[in-house]
Design a protein around this motif. Structure first.
Motif, PDB file in Angstrom:
ATOM      1  N   VAL A  63     -35.801 -11.315 -35.409  1.00 29.36           N
ATOM      2  CA  VAL A  63     -34.551 -11.337 -36.174  1.00 29.36           C
ATOM      3  C   VAL A  63     -34.335  -9.984 -36.834  1.00 29.36           C
ATOM      4  N   ARG A  64     -33.157  -9.386 -36.563  1.00 32.37           N
ATOM      5  CA  ARG A  64     -32.764  -8.222 -37.363  1.00 32.37           C
ATOM      6  C   ARG A  64     -31.886  -8.714 -38.496  1.00 32.37           C
ATOM      7  N   LEU A  65     -32.311  -8.425 -39.716  1.00 26.55           N
ATOM      8  CA  LEU A  65     -31.642  -8.915 -40.911  1.00 26.55           C
ATOM      9  C   LEU A  65     -30.410  -8.085 -41.254  1.00 26.55           C
ATOM     10  N   PRO A  66     -29.536  -8.642 -42.101  1.00 26.49           N
ATOM     11  CA  PRO A  66     -28.424  -7.834 -42.600  1.00 26.49           C
ATOM     12  C   PRO A  66     -28.916  -6.680 -43.476  1.00 26.49           C
ATOM     13  N   ASP A  67     -29.992  -6.938 -44.231  1.00 31.45           N
ATOM     14  CA  ASP A  67     -30.590  -5.935 -45.114  1.00 31.45           C
ATOM     15  C   ASP A  67     -31.962  -6.460 -45.539  1.00 31.45           C
ATOM     16  N   GLY A  68     -32.607  -5.769 -46.466  1.00 32.49           N
ATOM     17  CA  GLY A  68     -33.959  -6.148 -46.862  1.00 32.49           C
ATOM     18  C   GLY A  68     -34.045  -6.934 -48.143  1.00 32.49           C
ATOM     19  N   GLU A  69     -32.960  -7.618 -48.546  1.00 29.40           N
ATOM     20  CA  GLU A  69     -32.999  -8.410 -49.772  1.00 29.40           C
ATOM     21  C   GLU A  69     -33.956  -9.599 -49.625  1.00 29.40           C
ATOM     22  N   ARG A  70     -34.511 -10.025 -50.761  1.00 29.04           N
ATOM     23  CA  ARG A  70     -35.541 -11.057 -50.755  1.00 29.04           C
ATOM     24  C   ARG A  70     -35.092 -12.319 -50.045  1.00 29.04           C
ATOM     25  N   HIS A  71     -33.868 -12.802 -50.360  1.00 34.03           N
ATOM     26  CA  HIS A  71     -33.442 -14.077 -49.789  1.00 34.03           C
ATOM     27  C   HIS A  71     -33.231 -13.975 -48.285  1.00 34.03           C
ATOM     28  N   HIS A  72     -32.912 -12.801 -47.784  1.00 31.66           N
ATOM     29  CA  HIS A  72     -32.771 -12.643 -46.343  1.00 31.66           C
ATOM     30  C   HIS A  72     -34.132 -12.637 -45.650  1.00 31.66           C
ATOM     31  N   VAL A  73     -35.082 -11.879 -46.198  1.00 29.79           N
ATOM     32  CA  VAL A  73     -36.431 -11.825 -45.617  1.00 29.79           C
ATOM     33  C   VAL A  73     -37.067 -13.215 -45.625  1.00 29.79           C
ATOM     34  N   LEU A  74     -37.016 -13.872 -46.770  1.00 35.64           N
ATOM     35  CA  LEU A  74     -37.664 -15.174 -46.926  1.00 35.64           C
ATOM     36  C   LEU A  74     -37.047 -16.219 -46.013  1.00 35.64           C
ATOM     37  N   ARG A  75     -35.732 -16.305 -45.985  1.00 30.61           N
ATOM     38  CA  ARG A  75     -35.083 -17.376 -45.220  1.00 30.61           C
ATOM     39  C   ARG A  75     -35.243 -17.165 -43.712  1.00 30.61           C
TER      40      ARG A  75
ATOM     41  N   GLY B 241     -48.641  -9.577 -50.163  1.00 37.90           N
ATOM     42  CA  GLY B 241     -47.329  -9.517 -50.792  1.00 37.90           C
ATOM     43  C   GLY B 241     -47.166 -10.617 -51.812  1.00 37.90           C
ATOM     44  N   ALA B 242     -45.924 -11.019 -52.048  1.00 41.25           N
ATOM     45  CA  ALA B 242     -45.650 -12.072 -53.033  1.00 41.25           C
ATOM     46  C   ALA B 242     -44.587 -13.017 -52.492  1.00 41.25           C
ATOM     47  N   ARG B 243     -44.696 -13.373 -51.214  1.00 42.69           N
ATOM     48  CA  ARG B 243     -43.728 -14.268 -50.581  1.00 42.69           C
ATOM     49  C   ARG B 243     -43.677 -15.609 -51.308  1.00 42.69           C
TER      50      ARG B 243
END
Length: 254
Positions: A69-81, A114-116
């Motif tokens: 998956v290429r994310l829209p950006d590196g924000e926490r909610h995008h990485v996590l979800r 990390g702190a996922r």
């Protein structure tokens, strides 16, 4: 969870992928069954939300491919979800420095790396059916985080980015890099080639993976020669556009 970059005998392998920009589970499953090791699920330049990403990740896994998956950006909610939806490889665009890369690892890896955020009852965590401590350890082992190098600033900072613990590697974006250099779309430009190959060499020297998204041609060949082991080189929209154009040219209009 088997390492994505090792074959069944434990030897290093190149992971080859194609994009599915249309967000179709059928096309994802087709790509997987053809034999592509990874299917690129586009969120930065595509319409897919997380419900669709979950369906596409499921289709990829069902066909035997890795969901990338290429994310829209590196924000926490995008990485996590994305990880909870089932992504095995994440590519985070426009990461220009080590601080940004460290945040990606913070959001995408469980402690102590990390702190996922803790939540085991998702597809990406096996729905909570395993011991949580073991599941978290397996998730860290099976998750690959790539930050995308696609600006001159990122190239200048690549040594520091590669030192960030928890990253699997870097992913070269020659398209945006060509724009940043003022040579838009010129994949044979000597400066672009030098930057791409230098970054790949530095990643391999650091013991990390290197990826690239570019069509077959001299740049892709040189990247693979330099040790690039994550290659995305085609996709549904771009390949179908070429195929349909050729087909239309073969059929008389009258």
């Amino acid at each position: 969870m088997k390492d994505a970059f090792l074959d069944d005998s434990g030897q290093p392998r190149r992971v080859r992928g194609v994009t599915v920009n249309a967000g179709s589970p059928v096309l994802v499953r087709l790509a997987a069954q053809i034999g592509w090791e990874a299917v690129w699920i586009e969120m930065e330049h595509g319409p897919s939300g997380f419900e669709r990403v979950e369906a596409l990740c499921t289709a990829a896994e069902a066909g035997g491919a890795l969901p990338l998956v290429r994310l829209p950006d590196g924000e926490r909610h995008h990485v996590l979800r994305a990880l909870e939806s089932g992504a095995r490889i994440l590519v985070v665009p426009m990461v220009d420095d080590a601080d940004h890369a460290r945040r990606v690892v913070e959001y995408g890896m469980y402690a102590p790396v990390g702190a996922r955020g803790f939540n085991t009852r998702t597809p990406g965590m096996g729905f909570g059916l395993a011991d949580p401590v073991e599941a978290m350890a397996r998730a860290n082992e099976g998750t690959h985080l790539f930050t995308q190098v696609e600006t001159v600033r990122a190239v200048e900072n690549v040594d520091e980015i590669l030192q960030v613990e928890g990253l699997s590697g870097i992913f070269l974006g020659p398209g945006d890099l060509s724009v940043n250099l003022g040579v838009t779309g010129q994949m044979t430009d000597p400066r672009l080639r030098e930057m791409v190959l230098s970054c790949i060499g530095k990643a391999k020297a650091a013991g990390l993976h290197a990826g690239i998204f570019t069509l077959p041609g001299p740049l892709l060949e040189a990247a693979m020669e330099a040790g690039c082991d994550l290659v995305v080189c085609g996709g549904d929209v771009m390949d179908l556009a070429r195929a349909w154009t050729r087909l239309l040219e073969e059929i008389p209009g009258r």
